[in-house]
Structure formats: C-alpha cells, structure tokens
Scaffold this active site. Sequence first.
Site, PDB file in Angstrom:
ATOM      1  N   SER A   1      22.862  16.555  -3.164  1.00  0.00           N
ATOM      2  CA  SER A   1      22.216  18.012  -2.971  1.00  0.00           C
ATOM      3  C   SER A   1      22.735  18.790  -1.328  1.00  0.00           C
ATOM      4  O   SER A   1      22.151  20.111  -1.557  1.00  0.00           O
ATOM      5  CB  SER A   1      20.370  17.709  -2.113  1.00  0.00           C
ATOM      6  OG  SER A   1      19.523  17.441  -2.982  1.00  0.00           O
TER       7      SER A   1
ATOM      8  N   SER B   1      18.593  19.511  -3.706  1.00  0.00           N
ATOM      9  CA  SER B   1      17.255  19.835  -3.030  1.00  0.00           C
ATOM     10  C   SER B   1      17.714  21.546  -1.571  1.00  0.00           C
ATOM     11  O   SER B   1      16.857  21.823  -1.130  1.00  0.00           O
ATOM     12  CB  SER B   1      16.834  18.570  -2.368  1.00  0.00           C
ATOM     13  OG  SER B   1      17.937  18.476  -1.419  1.00  0.00           O
TER      14      SER B   1
ATOM     15  N   LYS C   1      17.752  23.776   7.417  1.00  0.00           N
ATOM     16  CA  LYS C   1      16.415  23.223   6.225  1.00  0.00           C
ATOM     17  C   LYS C   1      15.296  22.138   6.392  1.00  0.00           C
ATOM     18  O   LYS C   1      15.528  21.842   7.776  1.00  0.00           O
ATOM     19  CB  LYS C   1      17.952  21.719   5.483  1.00  0.00           C
ATOM     20  CG  LYS C   1      17.003  20.959   3.797  1.00  0.00           C
ATOM     21  CD  LYS C   1      17.975  20.315   3.362  1.00  0.00           C
ATOM     22  CE  LYS C   1      17.470  19.447   2.167  1.00  0.00           C
ATOM     23  NZ  LYS C   1      18.145  18.553   1.613  1.00  0.00           N
TER      24      LYS C   1
HETATM   25  N1  GLN Z   1      18.284  16.091  -7.118  1.00  0.00           N
HETATM   26  C1  GLN Z   1      18.681  13.719  -7.074  1.00  0.00           C
HETATM   27  C2  GLN Z   1      17.125  13.539  -6.690  1.00  0.00           C
HETATM   28  O1  GLN Z   1      16.500  14.229  -6.790  1.00  0.00           O
HETATM   29  C3  GLN Z   1      19.473  14.424  -5.350  1.00  0.00           C
HETATM   30  C4  GLN Z   1      18.853  14.786  -4.360  1.00  0.00           C
HETATM   31  C5  GLN Z   1      18.913  14.635  -2.633  1.00  0.00           C
HETATM   32  O2  GLN Z   1      20.645  14.460  -2.783  1.00  0.00           O
HETATM   33  N2  GLN Z   1      18.325  15.081  -1.667  1.00  0.00           N
HETATM   34  O3  GLN Z   1      17.371  12.793  -6.504  1.00  0.00           O
END
Ligand code: GLN
Length: 490
Positions: A182, A158, A78
């Site tokens: 995410s 994400s 990532k």
């Molecule tokens: N979807 C969540 C957010 O936008 C979690 C994102 C994540 O876990 N990095 O904050």
Amino acid sequence: MTDLTSLTLAQARSGLASKSFTSLELTDAHLQAIEAARVLNAFVMETPDQARAMAREADAKIVKGEGGPLAGIPLGIKDLFATKDVRTTACSKILGNFVPTYESTVTSQLWRDGAVMLGKLNNDEFAMGSSNETSCFGPVVNPWRRDGANTTLVPGGSSGGSASAVAALLCMGATATDTGGSIRQPAAFTATVGMKPTYGRCSRWGIVAFASSLDQAGPIARTVRDAAILMRSMAGHDPKDTTSVDRAVPDYEAAIGKSVNGMKIGIPREYRLDGMPAEIEKLWSEGAAWLRSAGAELIDVSLPHTKYALPAYYIVAPAEASSNLARYDGVRYGLRAPGRSVGEMYENTRGEGFGAEVRRRVMIGTYVLSAGYYDAYYLRAQKVRTLIKKDFEDCFASGVHAILTPATPSAAFGIGEKGADPIEMYLNDIFTVTVNMAGLPGIGVPGGKDSQGLPLGLQLIGRPFDEETLFSLGEVIEQAAGRFTPPRWW
Ligand code: GLN
C-alpha cells in the site's frame, strides 16, 4: 517567487531556513492547492485552522533558531493514523465520527519535529484494497491521465489519497502504511517515492490495525531525499509497540549520493511473469542498466517460493484482519445500529458499518482460522511465509545487497475497471507482498512512463534495517529516470 507548492521538501526546508518565505505562506499555498483539487478526493478532512496555527508556531521557532528537522513543512496524514481531536475513520463507516483522544506515535514524532498537518487523506477502507475504491468516502482520482484521454484512473491503494496528494503537489509529503504494497503500489501509479521500512522500524501504536504482523508505516514523498528526511522523523523505538525495535535511527539523508559502486544487485528470475507487459520488462532492464552504470554488479538470483506469496498473503492478512476488526462491535467506537438484543446490535452494526471488501476479508479470515481449517490454511500459510523469508535470507547471505524488481505488473487502471473480480485486484500486489511476508524494507521509485504517458515504478528490496542502501540506490534510479509531475488539468 516560484510557486511554493512545486518545491521539494528539501528545497522548502532551505527556503524556510534562509527566510525566503514563511511556513504560513508555504502552508497557505498548499491549502489553496487542496481547495482547487477537491475533484481528486484525496483529502477526507481538511484542517486549515490547525495547519495555520502549527505553521505560525513553526515560524516563531524558526525565527528563534529552534525549528526542528521538519519545521514548518506541511504534510498530509493517511486517515489510518489516530490524530488527537481530529476525526479518524480508516475510511470506514463503522468508525463514524470517531475522534481519538490520543495521537499515533508516528504522527506525534512528525509534530515534535515541527511539521504542519494539512488534513487527513483518503485510503481504502481499513487499508484493504489496491485502488482506493473501497473507501466509504468514495474513490480517489489519480492526477495522472493517459495521453489525450480524460478517463479517470485510480491512484492505487490503499494509500491512494497520500499518493494522489503528493503527486498533485497538495502536500510536501504524506504518511502512508503498507501491509502488502500500500505504499509502493500507489507510489508507482503516481510517480511518487514510497518507502516501506523494515517491520519494527516505525511504531504501529495509534495506527488502525489491519494485519498486525505485516503493517508498517512509511512516507510517500516527491523525491528519494524527501522520503529519507521524513523517514528519520517517523522511525524509532516505541515502548508502546512491543514489535518496535530498539535500534538507533540513522541519518537516512546521509545515504543520498553515497556510491553504490561494487554493490551486488539481485534480479530474481521468479518475478519475470508470463504475459508481463513488454513495457514492464523494458522498465526493469533499464533500471538494471542504470544501476550497472553507477558501478553496481547485476546478478541473477532465485527466490523459489515467490509464487506462493500472494495466496499465502491472502490467508494471513485476512486472518489477522478478522481478529483485529472484532473490536468494532458498536459498543466502543463510532457507529452503532440498534437491535433487540446485544447480539443483534453487533450484527446490525457490523453489517451496516463494514463495506463489501472488508466483509469479504472478515469472512475469509474467520474461515481460515476456524477449527478444522486452521491447520490446512492458516498454519500452512505461516509455513510458506517462513520459506519466503528464507529465500530472501539465502539471497542476502550470498552477498546480494539489494534486489531490483518492477513495483507493479501494470500502470494505473481506470476507476471501476477492476471491481468485479477480487482476484484480479489482488494480482496488483504480486511484486510487493513478498516483502511484507519477509518483514523487509522496500522502496518504490519512479522509473519511467508507458506508451500512454502513465508512470511506472521500480522496487528495490533490502536487507533488514538497511533502508539506507535503498535510499542510495533509489536516488541513482531517480537521477537517471528523472522526476515526473502530472500536467495539471483539475
Ligand atoms: N492491496 C493489499 C490488500 O488489499 C495490500 C493493502 C495494504 O498494503 N494495506 O490487502
């Protein structure tokens, strides 16, 4: 020879050990797959030369019998993980062409164990999002499509690039991070396995920070066993991260196949939402039935503060993000947009460099931390967080070994479908954020498909540092549900 890209990581490991093929062959097969799948936009940077060099090195070590636990296994990383001499952007314009002079602890442990880096994977900008649509490199396409349709769907976020690449067989596994879901939500949208470890299990050093008290790294993999193999290399104490915990790293793979007979599995009533699709209900009861047939005891439990988790998360996470992102000022990293004064340069850089969702988070975060509002929002959210944690503690103290829930309230949705209303997007995280708020481990495992042929995922939540139980239970579900691979259309 079978197509090398269709092997699991565990199968590839055996094939390499028995010299059925080399890491260079395995790596080349994946590099070709990546090239043929550029339409998915999963990789934001391919590193074929580095991959081949690492593969050759792994092959030499395997021949000498010195290969590590991941010797020769090609992985995707990532773009939130700093990789030495390889551009790392968090998929934000503000980092521009930032090339770190250091390697994150998690990735350095993967290379120590012999893994091969194929390239850097797309994600939501600074990991803020649930659909991978906020990336400055554009959205990632889910390799899954609805039966008979060609609408492009999001892979979740994400860690959308990680999930899409693993599902499309472009890499044997990937690193990911999870602040509010995410790892688990994109795993659910792509029929992959995602493990969000206990807070403190993996070092956060060298990972671009989003919300430091919630962020954790973990793997996205093709199978539960593969996730367990990757976890062992990713986990461990790191003096460079003061929140990392000094505890021995277990052999997670040994948990695969362990009996779950007699385990108590909690079914939290607060996760049964009004208007939840019948298919999600069905998936959840099927998951429970599989665990029951394996000898587990299913019990109804209550986590009374669940309904406050999402609003509290969307105060705590932006608050920490606004503080973490203060460092991107045009002076130290990446992009600089000139101005007539230093102040104007900061403003121009931040205005141009951050995308809309990141700007929204910085503004919310700054607001909830500002004098006069701090007590009303931030402090209150922290108190709610303590109550959420206590709900779980009480539940585990009553003898529950793990908790079963759906991973997401729906299957993957279309690209562009949920852009307009941020709340609608935030609701994706309803089943996952509680776990981050409480610092617990959670695994996402494919559980089945909906009537349109899209994958759905189940989530298991565990006691602190009991990832092993989640691997054992996750594998029971995997055995019952089967593995799902998307038909290739790209
Ligand atoms: N979807 C969540 C957010 O936008 C979690 C994102 C994540 O876990 N990095 O904050």
